[in-house]
Design an enzyme around this catalytic site. Structure first.
Site, short mmCIF file in Angstrom:
data_model
loop_
_atom_site.label_atom_id
_atom_site.label_comp_id
_atom_site.label_asym_id
_atom_site.label_seq_id
_atom_site.Cartn_x
_atom_site.Cartn_y
_atom_site.Cartn_z
N LYS A 109 81.80 136.99 21.51
CA LYS A 109 80.61 137.05 20.35
C LYS A 109 83.00 136.65 19.82
CE LYS A 109 78.76 136.62 15.47
NZ LYS A 109 78.38 138.00 15.04
N SER A 155 74.04 136.83 12.92
CA SER A 155 74.93 135.51 13.92
C SER A 155 75.66 135.74 15.54
CB SER A 155 76.36 135.55 12.83
OG SER A 155 76.63 137.03 12.83
N SER A 184 73.38 141.11 12.42
CA SER A 184 74.10 139.75 13.20
C SER A 184 74.23 139.85 15.20
CB SER A 184 74.92 139.70 12.79
OG SER A 184 74.90 138.70 11.47
#
Lengths: 476, 98
Positions: free
Chosen positions: A77, A152, A176
């Protein structure tokens, strides 16, 4: 979409170990897959092919010292620092920021033989549940391009679901990692708060953020946690507990295990297909010899309000550092105050501004007691609910998300609707507990559904064992 | 009870958060923040008499390390990230403060 080149990280590592393919071939397979599918999925913000191939060649040239992730391509990420690589956090304010050091998890992955191929898309500063708040445009769901992969950590979930890399890391603050894992049909494991060092993770809400693996199998998630977990002198909140052997937890035997289900949370607001899939998974778990018991988590209805007050308050403090002085974007102005204001106004997107406004408000004089203090007190009540439940059961089962993947644009106009995507995940986050999302079927429209298993603090082993045993029943 | 928020309050919060909002943002945030504050008012139903606030979920887990000095990031590397800097002098450069 058709299956990618990787069965699992462990299978790939073993094949490389048997010299059926080289690390370089594995990396090239990942890069080819990204080149083919990323233009339509947008999982990646940065792909560093040269770095990955050079690293693979190094590993291929040094046989004998094979680590537990030897030759495995991984995606990170884009809020996790890799020295010399861009870290944008999905924000215009860090558009050109190049990380000057490695996150602890990156050092540990590389020491284990993993190869970073690139950085994945996310909601700006990890604030969102769909990747639609990324300054660089949303990622798309591998099954239906008109839908969001969740967020996310949506880019990391897509990278694994679409077979671009067999393993990825995300960060889970309120769900997330678990929510996009569920929506994309992969495994997502949020460790106990403090299990994994946050050094080198761009901070959002420091009392909640935990770096978390996404994988195609429970065993791969367990192995990834083995590699990244453990104390770190550079993060005082990383607990002084030796990394376990989580992979050894996967015995397949869950006979006599007591699994609690807070049925009172499922009465409204859950998609019927999701609920049916969840009920089927409970029957399967009972069939493995575990016992399903009703439990109560009476303060859970307060979890979303508590989460949004605590997380935004922490974010308003953490994001004060983006001021145009030391790194990132700067908008010119004649005084330093104007420079701060213009830089932040131009650099942050709408959702980040909304949360900074909320967080600033709840911490401001006259409102602190009514909002922030109250939320932290109710957080204690939520934590106590879990403690009481864990006196009766060893794990708690819930759907990971109340719905399957939703359409792009469907919730962006209504922040509260977007926040409700996290209704079943924020509880474990607020209490610091480990939780895993394991694929448990699909809806009538073929969209994946995730089963969430929450464990006691520091007991990742039980949810991994249960998740692994459940996963094995679906492999037939 | 629905929370309301005035334009002046929104401007006051924006100033504290160091944000310069457009007219459109002021209008949207005035409405949305009021909606969110109304939503979180549900918390007032929870009886928190005598309940301590959570500051850290596992206060017993504080990790200790030896207090020894070690090299930190190289100054030139750090200054290379700056939008404006006097690298030779080891300084960040900013617009006038006063």
């Amino acid at each position: 979409m058709e299956t990618g080149p990787f069965v699992s990280a462990i299978a790939l590592r073993d094949a490389i170990g048997r010299r059926e393919l080289s690390a370089e071939v594995a990396v090239r397979q990942a890069l080819d897959r990204i080149a083919e599918h990323d233009p339509s999925l947008h999982a990646f913000l940065t792909v560093d092919a040269d770095h990955a191939i050079a690293r693979a060649r190094q590993l291929d040239a040094a046989p004998g010292a094979a680590g537990p992730l030897h030759g495995v391509p991984v995606a990170l990420k884009d809020n996790i620092h890799v020295s010399g690589m861009r870290t944008t956090a999905g924000s215009r304010i860090l558009d050109e920021y190049v990380a000057p050091y490695d996150a602890t998890v990156v050092e540990r992955l590389e020491r284990a033989g993993a190869i970073v191929v690139g950085k994945t898309n996310l909601d700006e500063f990890a604030m969102g549940s769909s990747t639609e708040h990324s300054a660089f445009g949303p990622s798309r769901h591998p099954v239906d391009r008109e839908r969001t992969p969740g967020g996310s950590s949506g880019g990391s979930a897509v990278a694994v679901a679409a077979g671009m890399t067999p393993l990825a890391l995300g960060s889970d603050t309120g769900g997330s990692v678990r929510q996009p894992a569920a929506l994309c049909g992969v495994v997502g494991l949020k460790p106990t708060y403090g299990r994994v060092s946050r050094y080198g993770l761009v901070a959002f809400a420091s009392s909640l953020d935990q770096i978390s693996p996404l994988a195609t199998t429970v065993a791969d998630a367990a192995l990834a946690l083995d590699v990244i977990a453990g104390p770190d002198p550079r993060d005082a909140t990383a607990a002084d507990r030796p990394a376990g052997r989580f992979l050894d937890a996967l015995t397949g035997d869950v006979r006599g295990l007591r699994v609690g289900v807070p049925r009172h949370l499922l009465e409204t607001g859950v998609d019927p297909d999701v609920l049916k899939t969840f009920e089927n998974s409970l029957e399967t778990i009972a069939g493995l010899g575990a016992r399903i018991d009703d439990i109560e988590l009476p303060h859970s209805r307060f979890a979303i309000p508590v989460y949004y007050l605590v997380a935004t308050a922490e974010a308003s403090s953490n994001l004060a550092r983006y001021d145009g002085v030391r790194y990132g974007l700067r908008e010119d102005a004649s005084t330093i105050g104007e420079m701060y204001d213009r830089t932040r106004s131009r650099g942050f997107g709408a959702e980040v501004k909304r949360r900074l406004m909320l967080g600033t408000y709840v911490l401001s004089a006259g409102y602190y007691d009514a909002y922030y203090l109250k939320a932290q007190q109710v957080r204690t009540l939520i934590q106590r609910d879990f403690e009481r439940a864990f006196a009766q059961v060893e794990a708690i089962a819930l759907p990971t998300s109340p719905t399957a993947a939703f359409k792009l644009g469907e919730r962006t106009a209504d922040p509260i609707q977007m926040y409700l995507a996290d209704i079943f995940t924020v509880g474990a986050s607020l209490a610091g507990l480990p939780a895993i999302s394991v694929p448990c079927g699909t809806t009538n429209s073929r969209l994946p559904v995730g089963l969430q298993l929450i464990g006691q603090a520091w007991d990742e082993a039980t949810v991994l064992r249960l998740g692994g045993a459940y996963e094995a029943t679906r492999a037939t | 009870m629905a929370s309301t928020l005035t334009r002046d309050e929104v401007l006051r919060i924006a100033a504290l958060a160091r944000l310069e909002l457009s007219e459109a943002e002021i209008a949207t945030f005035t409405r949305q923040l009021a909606d969110i504050l109304t939503y979180v008012e549900a918390l007032q139903q929870a009886d928190t008499t005598g309940i301590p606030a959570t500051s850290h979920v596992f206060t017993t887990e504080t990790a200790w390390r030896d207090d020894t000095s070690a090299p930190s990031l190289d100054r030139a590397t750090v200054l290379a990230e700056a939008p404006d800097a006097e690298v030779a002098a080891g300084l960040f450069r900013v617009p006038k403060v006063l």
